[in-house]
Every structure is written in structure tokens, then in C-alpha cells.
Write a protein that holds these residues in place. Sequence first.
Motif: not given
Length: 199
Positions: A1-17, A189-199
Motif C-alpha cells: 500500500m502506498d501513501v495515497t492509498a493509506l490517506i484514502d483509506a483513512v479518509s473513507q473511514t472518516k467519512d463512514k465513522a 510530505v506524502g507527496t514525496r513518498m512512493p506512490t507507484s506501488v499499491r497492494s
Amino acid sequence: MDVTALIDAVSQTKDKADELSCQEIIDRLSDALARFTTSAENQHFAEEYRPSGNYTRLLLNSPQDAFQVVLVFWGPGKGSPIHDHDDTIGAVSALTGETKEIKYVTTGQVGECVELAEAGEFTIAPGRITPILPEDDKQLHLMVNEKTHWAATVHVYLTAIHRYQMYLAAPGGSFRTAETSLWFDECGVGTRMPTSVRS
């Protein structure tokens, strides 16, 4: 999982909290965090990053978000005081190295000070998650890197923390609280982290 996917997962959990139980929230955050912190690409980023001091705190998502994904670097022997998390729900894992966590509970009040007791110890390592829960004083903890090499931890707060309480030793073994602002050495800082690998 890359940083974008992590941020998306947290955002989706926040929306459904509002539709989820506390345990369901923790399970969702823990699953995403475990996948993120066991990624070799993310670990490589942390190993190559050069912190600005013996303790460095980076906000990975946007400061405008209603939640926070925070990367913290701990120098050898560095740790935090006992502190709370302003009643947010969250989770913590290590990206590199290990840190020791000690949780505390409030056992009494002495004037303006509180009495605390240790409530458990946990080794935070990649893929191992410790929850942050508002009820039953489970938010109080300290963290320390007891190793001789750097450690990096990732903290997910479902509600953004702006101010929190530190618990500082007072005479007689009690603790006084000190309100503190949460600061970051860098934001987005997440914009500088790897974003090409998703799992």
C-alpha cells in the motif's frame, strides 16, 4: 500500500465513522496501517530520509484534512512524555525499527495533579498496531526508542489533533497536565513518498 492509498483509506473511514463501531474503525485503520508499514518501498523512504533533529514529526496528508497521518522519526534513546490524544480514535505502527509503548490509566486526583499507573507495555514494530481509544484512559501513553539506531512510526488520528495534554512529573509521584500544541516539522510530505506501488 502506498501513501495515497493509506490517506484514502483513512479518509473513507472518516467519512463512514458515524456508521461504524469503535472496533470497526480500529480494524479498518489497523488493516491499512499494517499494509502500509510492511511495504518495502515505504520502509526504504524512511531509511533514506534525513531527519532535522533527534525527533522529527512529518504530516503526510494535507493540513486541511479533518484527519491526520503522521510520520515520526525517533533518534536512539529518544522518547515522548506521557500524553493523551485529545479524545480522537487512532492507531500507531512502526515503519522502521521498534519503539516501546507504555500505556497509563488515571488512578486518582491530588489537587490539580493526577495519579497515574502503568497499564501495559507493547513493542511497536512494522505491521504491529497499537490502538488509540478515547474510553477508559486508553489514550494515555509514552513512546521511546530504546535501540541504538533510528526508528520511524506512523500515527493515524481519525480527528485531527491541534492541542493535547502532556503529563509531567510533579512532587509526590503525581503528574500535572500541560496543554500543548501539536506541531509538524513539515506538512504534506506524502507527496514525496512512493506512490507507484499499491497492494
